[in-house]
Design an enzyme around this catalytic site. Structure first.
Site, PDB file in Angstrom:
ATOM      1  N   ASP A 110       0.532  -1.547   0.042  1.00 63.27           N
ATOM      2  CA  ASP A 110       0.246  -0.273   0.236  1.00 63.27           C
ATOM      3  C   ASP A 110       0.883   1.149  -0.261  1.00 63.27           C
ATOM      4  OD1 ASP A 110      -2.965  -0.247   0.233  1.00 63.27           O
ATOM      5  OD2 ASP A 110      -2.158  -1.771   1.326  1.00 63.27           O
ATOM      6  N   GLU A 162      -7.542  -1.260  -5.967  1.00 61.26           N
ATOM      7  CA  GLU A 162      -7.944  -2.137  -4.790  1.00 61.26           C
ATOM      8  C   GLU A 162      -9.604  -1.528  -4.479  1.00 61.26           C
ATOM      9  OE1 GLU A 162      -5.880  -2.081  -0.294  1.00 61.26           O
ATOM     10  OE2 GLU A 162      -6.166  -3.658   0.050  1.00 61.26           O
ATOM     11  N   HIS A 208     -13.656  -3.769  -1.893  1.00 58.35           N
ATOM     12  CA  HIS A 208     -12.926  -3.343  -0.302  1.00 58.35           C
ATOM     13  C   HIS A 208     -14.109  -4.407   0.312  1.00 58.35           C
ATOM     14  CE1 HIS A 208     -10.202  -1.143   2.386  1.00 58.35           C
ATOM     15  NE2 HIS A 208      -9.730  -2.147   2.129  1.00 58.35           N
ATOM     16  N   HIS A 230     -10.759  -9.409  -0.033  1.00 56.00           N
ATOM     17  CA  HIS A 230     -11.618  -8.665   0.811  1.00 56.00           C
ATOM     18  C   HIS A 230     -13.442  -9.207  -0.086  1.00 56.00           C
ATOM     19  CE1 HIS A 230      -9.551  -5.382   2.750  1.00 56.00           C
ATOM     20  NE2 HIS A 230      -8.848  -5.232   1.498  1.00 56.00           N
ATOM     21  N   HIS A 273      -4.292 -10.274  -0.801  1.00 60.55           N
ATOM     22  CA  HIS A 273      -4.187 -10.622  -0.043  1.00 60.55           C
ATOM     23  C   HIS A 273      -4.900 -11.231   1.515  1.00 60.55           C
ATOM     24  CE1 HIS A 273      -6.145  -7.094  -0.306  1.00 60.55           C
ATOM     25  NE2 HIS A 273      -5.838  -6.859   0.597  1.00 60.55           N
TER      26      HIS A 273
END
Ligand SMILES: [Zn+2]
Length: 436
Positions: A60, A163, A190, A231, A252
């Site tokens: 990020d 994202e 997200h 997410h 992730h």
């Protein structure tokens, strides 16, 4: 680590030649320091990661640059040749043998203002300016072949990943424009449920993807943009696997069987990756990898909700939240726990379906042993001690992601022969909007 204590930034540009000589000197010194580590597994890990690109699925840093307290959005001021406040800079990435990085083009979905496009475009601009600023170390990568080309040149292949599907504002035209700007994956959501997809951490409104959500996946397939299921809710994971004609990724996430956090991937989804071909890039987020950190996360959330109901002043509420956190420190996660998640994904989905997605610079707390971008080789050393073969370690490092990316590109090339860009709207597919 190398810094420029005397030179101003204007001088730096004129010092190009000297810089490259000094970089070489630093490299030699770092190599000498590495040779002395005395840990055969670590030496083995470093050697392996120099022969195959380590591809990190999520970082990020672009948002950190935007959010800088001293010089927001100033790529020059946020000098990643020097030690930065969070977990990522060029010296630590070199120490960590990072071969390719997906930089997150994140925008918060919680703020419903006049539209997301401006902030999203600014984040592309920040990431692309950052990559362009260090041409000796970073190179913009748009294809799987670019990753291998940049790695051979000793540069970090720099990819862009969006994202949050809220960024496209229910528009397939916007999706295509973001692809043109370099986005090569998009997490469908997200933390906020959208008009067309449910988020893992928000309410279930659709039970998965709506018809328009499925069309977003199909259009991503046609473009060659990786469908990222980190997410999203399990319902969306399942629907996306039904619809997607290309392998999906989780950029992730960790394993839900080990830590029951909604952001993690259930075994019922992991087993489906065998057929789909996709991968879970295991993250280092403490609350996703450690059961104790996850329990703490839940308590912290409950405390925050309780304060929201009782304290109306935002600043006072923040102060009380900080006080609670100081009195209740978060339990540490560990490198070994991250390795456990990697092995769980391997055991359930298979060795062809696991990768690494740190979430560095998107997290405040870090696992013990995986403190920053310099620490990746330590994770590989742990797996070497657990008996992993070189060929399996290479798949984990980046070969799996490269296979997925090549496959998504081949799918796109095939689909583009038979399918035009979709002009469908959410109103056509899902009916009239209640709001907006
Ligand atoms: Zn995230």
């Amino acid at each position: 680590m190398f810094v420029f204590p005397l030179a101003g930034r204007g001088q730096l540009a004129r010092l190009g030649l000297l810089t490259s000589h000094l970089s070489l000197l630093t490299l030699c010194m770092t190599t000498a320091a590495r040779a002395q580590s005395g840990d055969p597994a670590l030496e083995h890990a470093r050697k392996l990661l120099r022969s195959t690109p380590l591809i990190d699925g999520h970082n990020d840093l672009p948002w950190e640059i935007r959010d800088s307290k001293t010089a927001p959005r100033d790529v020059a001021a946020y000098d990643i040749r020097q030690t930065t406040p969070k977990q990522t800079d060029l010296p630590r990435m070199a120490e960590g043998e990072v071969g390719a990085q997906f930089w997150s083009i994140y925008i918060p979905g919680e703020i419903k203002d006049s539209g997301y496009a401006r902030v999203q475009l600014e984040q592309f601009d920040i990431a692309r300016r950052m990559i362009a600023r260090y041409p000796d170390r970073l190179a913009l990568a748009l294809t799987a072949d670019d990753i291998e080309r940049d790695f051979k040149k000793g540069k970090v292949a720099s990819l862009l990943g969006m994202e949050g599907g809220h960024a496209i504002e229910n528009s397939l035209g916007a999706l295509r424009s973001y692809y043109a700007l370099g986005a090569r994956y998009m997490t469908l959501t997200h933390n906020v449920t959208l008009d067309w997809a449910d988020a893992a951490l928000d309410s279930v409104r659709h039970g998965g993807l709506t018809e328009f959500g499925s069309e977003v996946v199909r259009e991503m397939n046609r473009l060659g943009m990786l469908v990222d299921l980190s997410h999203v809710s399990p319902g969306v994971m399942s629907d996306a696997l039904d619809v997607s004609e290309a392998p999906v990724i989780f950029s992730h996430s960790a394993a839900r069987a080990l830590v029951d956090h909604p952001r993690n991937v259930p075994d019922s989804i992991l087993v489906r990756l065998k057929k789909n071909g996709g991968i879970v890039m295991v993250t280092f987020v403490p609350a996703f990898v450690s059961p104790d950190a996850a329990a703490w996360d839940l308590q912290a959330q409950q405390e925050s909700n309780r304060l929201k109901g009782t304290v109306s002043d935002t600043a006072e509420r923040r102060r009380m939240e900080d006080e609670w956190k100081a009195a209740h420190p978060q339990p540490r996660a560990s490198l070994k726990q991250v390795a456990d998640h990697v092995e769980h994904v391997r055991d359930v989905a298979g060795i062809d379906h696991v990768g690494i997605g740190s979430d560095f610079d998107g997290i405040d707390a870090v696992p013990e042993g995986l403190e920053d971008s310099s620490r990746f080789p330590y994770l590989f050393a742990e797996l070497i001690r657990r008996g992993w073969s070189d060929s399996d370690l290479k798949k984990l490092a980046g070969q799996n992601l490269l296979r997925v990316f090549h496959s998504a590109e081949a799918t796109a090339a095939r689909l583009q022969k038979s399918r035009q860009p979709s002009t469908k709207t959410i109103e056509q597919l899902d009916g009239p909007r209640l709001s907006s």
